[in-house]
Design a protein around this motif. Sequence first.
Motif, PDB file in Angstrom:
ATOM      1  N   GLU A 128       0.056  -6.156   9.413  1.00  0.00           N
ATOM      2  CA  GLU A 128      -1.216  -5.837   8.643  1.00  0.00           C
ATOM      3  C   GLU A 128      -1.770  -4.740   8.336  1.00  0.00           C
ATOM      4  O   GLU A 128      -2.859  -4.509   7.385  1.00  0.00           O
ATOM      5  CB  GLU A 128      -2.400  -6.016  10.099  1.00  0.00           C
ATOM      6  N   SER A 129      -1.070  -3.242   9.613  1.00  0.00           N
ATOM      7  CA  SER A 129      -1.153  -2.576   9.520  1.00  0.00           C
ATOM      8  C   SER A 129      -0.489  -2.089   8.307  1.00  0.00           C
ATOM      9  O   SER A 129       0.362  -1.850   8.566  1.00  0.00           O
ATOM     10  CB  SER A 129      -1.602  -1.436  11.201  1.00  0.00           C
ATOM     11  N   ASP A 130      -1.618  -0.984   7.293  1.00  0.00           N
ATOM     12  CA  ASP A 130      -0.743  -0.367   6.330  1.00  0.00           C
ATOM     13  C   ASP A 130      -0.757   0.952   6.310  1.00  0.00           C
ATOM     14  O   ASP A 130       0.790   0.593   5.786  1.00  0.00           O
ATOM     15  CB  ASP A 130      -2.018  -0.075   4.846  1.00  0.00           C
ATOM     16  N   ASP A 131      -0.669   1.316   7.803  1.00  0.00           N
ATOM     17  CA  ASP A 131      -0.209   3.084   6.888  1.00  0.00           C
ATOM     18  C   ASP A 131       0.624   2.829   8.226  1.00  0.00           C
ATOM     19  O   ASP A 131       1.192   3.503   8.898  1.00  0.00           O
ATOM     20  CB  ASP A 131      -1.250   3.677   7.255  1.00  0.00           C
ATOM     21  N   GLY A 132       1.361   1.609   8.592  1.00  0.00           N
ATOM     22  CA  GLY A 132       2.858   1.533   9.358  1.00  0.00           C
ATOM     23  C   GLY A 132       1.608   2.317  11.500  1.00  0.00           C
ATOM     24  O   GLY A 132       2.347   3.392  11.661  1.00  0.00           O
ATOM     25  N   VAL A 174      14.089   3.287   6.671  1.00  0.00           N
ATOM     26  CA  VAL A 174      13.143   2.516   5.771  1.00  0.00           C
ATOM     27  C   VAL A 174      12.554   1.746   6.036  1.00  0.00           C
ATOM     28  O   VAL A 174      12.865   0.175   6.225  1.00  0.00           O
ATOM     29  CB  VAL A 174      13.137   2.669   3.951  1.00  0.00           C
ATOM     30  N   PRO A 175      10.747   1.655   7.256  1.00  0.00           N
ATOM     31  CA  PRO A 175      10.289   0.455   7.372  1.00  0.00           C
ATOM     32  C   PRO A 175       9.431  -0.610   6.757  1.00  0.00           C
ATOM     33  O   PRO A 175       9.525  -0.112   5.430  1.00  0.00           O
ATOM     34  CB  PRO A 175       9.378   1.107   8.495  1.00  0.00           C
ATOM     35  N   HIS A 176       9.301  -1.504   7.018  1.00  0.00           N
ATOM     36  CA  HIS A 176       8.817  -2.435   6.325  1.00  0.00           C
ATOM     37  C   HIS A 176       7.037  -2.338   5.594  1.00  0.00           C
ATOM     38  O   HIS A 176       6.895  -2.486   4.805  1.00  0.00           O
ATOM     39  CB  HIS A 176       8.783  -3.659   7.239  1.00  0.00           C
ATOM     40  N   ALA A 177       6.400  -1.501   6.224  1.00  0.00           N
ATOM     41  CA  ALA A 177       5.267  -0.955   5.968  1.00  0.00           C
ATOM     42  C   ALA A 177       5.200  -0.570   4.874  1.00  0.00           C
ATOM     43  O   ALA A 177       4.216  -0.343   4.015  1.00  0.00           O
ATOM     44  CB  ALA A 177       5.005  -0.524   7.873  1.00  0.00           C
ATOM     45  N   PHE A 178       6.454   0.373   5.298  1.00  0.00           N
ATOM     46  CA  PHE A 178       6.544   1.825   3.909  1.00  0.00           C
ATOM     47  C   PHE A 178       6.724   1.435   2.604  1.00  0.00           C
ATOM     48  O   PHE A 178       6.284   1.458   1.628  1.00  0.00           O
ATOM     49  CB  PHE A 178       7.940   2.911   4.851  1.00  0.00           C
ATOM     50  N   VAL A 179       7.651  -0.392   2.626  1.00  0.00           N
ATOM     51  CA  VAL A 179       7.867  -0.308   1.169  1.00  0.00           C
ATOM     52  C   VAL A 179       5.949  -0.930   0.820  1.00  0.00           C
ATOM     53  O   VAL A 179       6.543  -0.520  -0.033  1.00  0.00           O
ATOM     54  CB  VAL A 179       9.435  -1.828   1.898  1.00  0.00           C
ATOM     55  N   ARG A 180       5.201  -1.241   1.459  1.00  0.00           N
ATOM     56  CA  ARG A 180       4.004  -1.423   0.600  1.00  0.00           C
ATOM     57  C   ARG A 180       3.474  -0.545   0.564  1.00  0.00           C
ATOM     58  O   ARG A 180       2.858  -0.693  -0.646  1.00  0.00           O
ATOM     59  CB  ARG A 180       3.260  -2.593   2.219  1.00  0.00           C
ATOM     60  N   HIS A 181       3.709   0.355   1.336  1.00  0.00           N
ATOM     61  CA  HIS A 181       2.907   1.755   0.537  1.00  0.00           C
ATOM     62  C   HIS A 181       3.512   2.487  -0.555  1.00  0.00           C
ATOM     63  O   HIS A 181       2.607   2.652  -1.522  1.00  0.00           O
ATOM     64  CB  HIS A 181       3.237   2.727   2.673  1.00  0.00           C
ATOM     65  N   VAL A 182       4.743   2.181  -0.666  1.00  0.00           N
ATOM     66  CA  VAL A 182       4.790   2.967  -2.243  1.00  0.00           C
ATOM     67  C   VAL A 182       5.244   2.126  -3.081  1.00  0.00           C
ATOM     68  O   VAL A 182       5.318   1.752  -4.607  1.00  0.00           O
ATOM     69  CB  VAL A 182       6.512   3.481  -1.881  1.00  0.00           C
ATOM     70  N   GLY A 183       5.172   0.170  -2.513  1.00  0.00           N
ATOM     71  CA  GLY A 183       5.478  -1.007  -3.540  1.00  0.00           C
ATOM     72  C   GLY A 183       3.995  -0.636  -4.567  1.00  0.00           C
ATOM     73  O   GLY A 183       4.812  -1.367  -5.763  1.00  0.00           O
ATOM     74  N   LEU A 184       3.326  -0.248  -4.523  1.00  0.00           N
ATOM     75  CA  LEU A 184       1.929  -0.545  -5.587  1.00  0.00           C
ATOM     76  C   LEU A 184       1.869   0.588  -6.533  1.00  0.00           C
ATOM     77  O   LEU A 184       2.665   0.296  -7.975  1.00  0.00           O
ATOM     78  CB  LEU A 184       0.223   0.019  -4.655  1.00  0.00           C
ATOM     79  N   SER A 189       2.835  -3.356 -13.794  1.00  0.00           N
ATOM     80  CA  SER A 189       3.701  -5.994 -13.282  1.00  0.00           C
ATOM     81  C   SER A 189       3.050  -4.945 -11.845  1.00  0.00           C
ATOM     82  O   SER A 189       2.113  -5.090 -11.686  1.00  0.00           O
ATOM     83  CB  SER A 189       5.287  -5.194 -13.493  1.00  0.00           C
ATOM     84  N   ASP A 190       3.798  -6.919 -11.574  1.00  0.00           N
ATOM     85  CA  ASP A 190       3.512  -7.846 -10.308  1.00  0.00           C
ATOM     86  C   ASP A 190       3.165  -6.083  -9.171  1.00  0.00           C
ATOM     87  O   ASP A 190       4.668  -6.083  -8.940  1.00  0.00           O
ATOM     88  CB  ASP A 190       4.618  -8.794  -9.811  1.00  0.00           C
ATOM     89  N   PRO A 191       2.296  -5.984  -8.207  1.00  0.00           N
ATOM     90  CA  PRO A 191       2.281  -5.408  -8.003  1.00  0.00           C
ATOM     91  C   PRO A 191       2.959  -5.420  -6.662  1.00  0.00           C
ATOM     92  O   PRO A 191       2.836  -4.468  -5.870  1.00  0.00           O
ATOM     93  CB  PRO A 191       0.250  -5.044  -7.534  1.00  0.00           C
ATOM     94  N   MET A 192       2.905  -6.969  -6.394  1.00  0.00           N
ATOM     95  CA  MET A 192       4.335  -6.981  -4.717  1.00  0.00           C
ATOM     96  C   MET A 192       5.395  -7.416  -5.414  1.00  0.00           C
ATOM     97  O   MET A 192       6.193  -7.599  -4.320  1.00  0.00           O
ATOM     98  CB  MET A 192       3.481  -9.137  -4.718  1.00  0.00           C
ATOM     99  N   ALA A 193       6.215  -6.915  -6.139  1.00  0.00           N
ATOM    100  CA  ALA A 193       6.881  -7.615  -6.816  1.00  0.00           C
ATOM    101  C   ALA A 193       7.976  -6.861  -5.656  1.00  0.00           C
ATOM    102  O   ALA A 193       9.423  -7.214  -5.454  1.00  0.00           O
ATOM    103  CB  ALA A 193       7.853  -7.280  -8.275  1.00  0.00           C
ATOM    104  N   LEU A 194       8.073  -5.690  -5.165  1.00  0.00           N
ATOM    105  CA  LEU A 194       8.626  -4.669  -4.916  1.00  0.00           C
ATOM    106  C   LEU A 194       8.455  -5.312  -3.436  1.00  0.00           C
ATOM    107  O   LEU A 194       9.541  -5.692  -2.809  1.00  0.00           O
ATOM    108  CB  LEU A 194       8.358  -3.304  -4.534  1.00  0.00           C
ATOM    109  N   LEU A 195       7.598  -5.479  -3.024  1.00  0.00           N
ATOM    110  CA  LEU A 195       7.870  -5.999  -1.182  1.00  0.00           C
ATOM    111  C   LEU A 195       8.338  -7.799  -1.476  1.00  0.00           C
ATOM    112  O   LEU A 195       8.773  -7.961  -0.198  1.00  0.00           O
ATOM    113  CB  LEU A 195       6.018  -5.738  -0.627  1.00  0.00           C
TER     114      LEU A 195
END
Lengths: 150, 633
Positions: free
Chosen positions: B17-21, B246-256, B262-268
């Motif tokens: 949930e916490s976006d910035d890890g 690389v932590p999971h939250a970081f993937v969300r951080h750079v994913g966008l 393209s699909d902003p959620m693709a990486l995640l």
Amino acid sequence: MAGLSVRIVKETEKLHTDPVPGITATPFEDNLRHFNVTIEGAEETPYAGGIFRLELFLPAEYPMAPPKVRFITKMYHPNINRLGLICLDILKDKWSPALQIRTVLLSIQALLAAPNPDDPLNNEAAELWKSDEAEAVRIAADYTRRFATG
Amino acid sequence: MSDSEFEYDSAGSYVYESDDGGSGDDGEGPASAASPPQRDAPVAAALPAAAAHAPAAAAAQGRRLGGPAPAPAPPLSGSASLGASDSAGSASRSRLAVVSQLYGEQGKDYRVFGPDAVRAEIAAVVRDVASVLEVAADDAEAMLLSCSWDKQRLLERFTERPEQVRAGAGLAKAGSRGAGAAEVDGPEADCPVCFASVPASEMASLACGHGACRECWGEYLSGQLRSRAAEAVEAVCMESDCSCIVPHAFVRHVGLAAARGSDPMALLTSWDRSLCRHFVEHSRRLRWCPGSGCDKAFQAVSAGRDVECESCGSAFCLGCGRGAHRPVSCSMLSSWLEKCEDESETANWIIVNTKRCPKCGVRIEKNQGCMHMKCGVCKHEFCWVCTGDWAMHGQKTGGYYACNRYTGQKTQGRGVPGSRPGKKGAGASALDKDAEENLAKAELDRYLFYYQRYSGHMRAGTFAAGQRERAQQRMAEVAAEGLAWVEVDFLEQGTEVLLACRRVLQFTYVMAYFMADGREKSLFEHLQELLEGSTEELSELLERPLEEMDRRQVVNFTRVTAKFLSQLLEGVDEGLVDGASGAGAASSAASSAASSAAAEEAAAAKPGGAKSTSPSGKRKPTDRARQRLRAAR
């Protein structure tokens, strides 16, 4: 990834304006990802006095994937085989996007000064290096004189 | 699989949930508060599947009690489980019910996970570890990744040496900065990877502080996902020689940033998928269904257990992941396969280059040109080409080499007709003559005997698998003529039973190969014989053209064959093989008695005028076997 990335352009410029001592790297005109490289053998090594030619190619995925490098000049070295392929970890699994052409070539220059016969690509040279280093060094110096000078 | 299955929805986004890890305290609050409903959801979703299995399992249980019980009456009542539902005419009965009856007899001691359930399982274990160790969810995940998702091991190791565990998982020392935006002086920064000047807000770094722009991070991580699949989630910092994970939250951080429109959620999403793969592939108790494209994961409670995937139909062993191989154990199968590998070359050479002496059965290699052979052991003279007596070769048979003409009934290279070297009795006595010298050869012959039968059933099984499709076609044809589905599904059931029998028979020869001669083996071979005979009959019946097919007959044979099959499997499970202990002998005697009852039933199942001749190679119960049976009763 069409065209040349900012990174490749900048790296090329820097190699030209601020060259590494003993190393030159210039792109071929027909393909700016393909470099003509020379490395001078360090003093007090069997490669001293030699100028070794290599080619370096930056794949489309560069810098996410490592550059492909090989010696063109014939070498006698335990980690370099007859095709000039180099056994060096940063060119394979230890590649990091933060490494550059410059750092790769420096590592290769260091490899010439410090052969690692325990991780061989040229078995014959590696075995001789371990059993009779003086003879191995003599052959390497002989190769340098015959193929890397003049 | 539809994309919706992998959507990063409420069930998937659980603890991140916490976006910035943020720190552990931030992440933990909402996660633990929300835990009960999240945990229940996948369980409830999995229930229908389990419920669907319940009746079949219950039926199997009933048969298990009825089948090998020492009382004389029950064996016949066992057929009710297949027969009753057959006459009940429930159209919902699927082929899976047949198979679960054959393979589900040990009770359903395993769980099946769909993609959502796997995600929920990961969330649960991450949450557990995070709350016990009082660390952030991402740290818990990283540490679990580094020790094959073994919660117990992680907790033990962490209590002893927390810093070492953290370092091994690529985590910074406790209390250092988290991953996310990089610390940059000034409004702009140079990315060390793409060399571009980017706004400071675009720079991102892991806990180690090595910054790069978000676009480069995205490209790096997608590259890792492409090339390393499940192991991509173990990706570390881009800096040379930095092992920061690389932590999971970081993937969300750079994913966008990586998405570029393209699909902003693709990486995640693909990161999430890799995480699931990592979880299943590295946990010792989980295993993917081997079916191609199947996304179900199985959790085994006990190892060495055949199951059939409900969604793709693959039958496999939960213990070793190879195709279903009852009744042999995983380790026995390994020795057999190893043996096959070792022997295959030798066996091939022998089959290609040698023939048996038609009189004494010894293997002979021909090393000179002439076809006139004289056996070195028994001095019998014969013709190499047709293996016939040389005395019969001469002018009266139309010249010495008339036997090169094809007559359609040559038994070339098939050895002595009627001799069964692996089986005690016939053929064995000849080999015993020169026992010591021939020991090695005899052993090889023994192996070849079992191997030929093993591979024979394997090939027949492949053929039967092809029949499955034809059975479906035929069912459609018949159904088109106006018959109810229940009137034709006997075809499918028959084929399913046939397939299961072929597979089991194939492995019974592996088992027999490793069994020592004795009472247990005799009983085993008797059960095998009954099953083999019945399987051949069923196979023949199912290959007939539809118009010549007698439904009742097929149904009967399906039932009888399925019964032989379960008797054999039960017999083995209950200690037919494991030493001739009192209990084992008693139970095998009981199942043997049961099988004789089934044999009588089989005889009764054959209608008067129906073709009851067996294929030429089929074995009939010997007198000795009958005697054994009487003794067993």
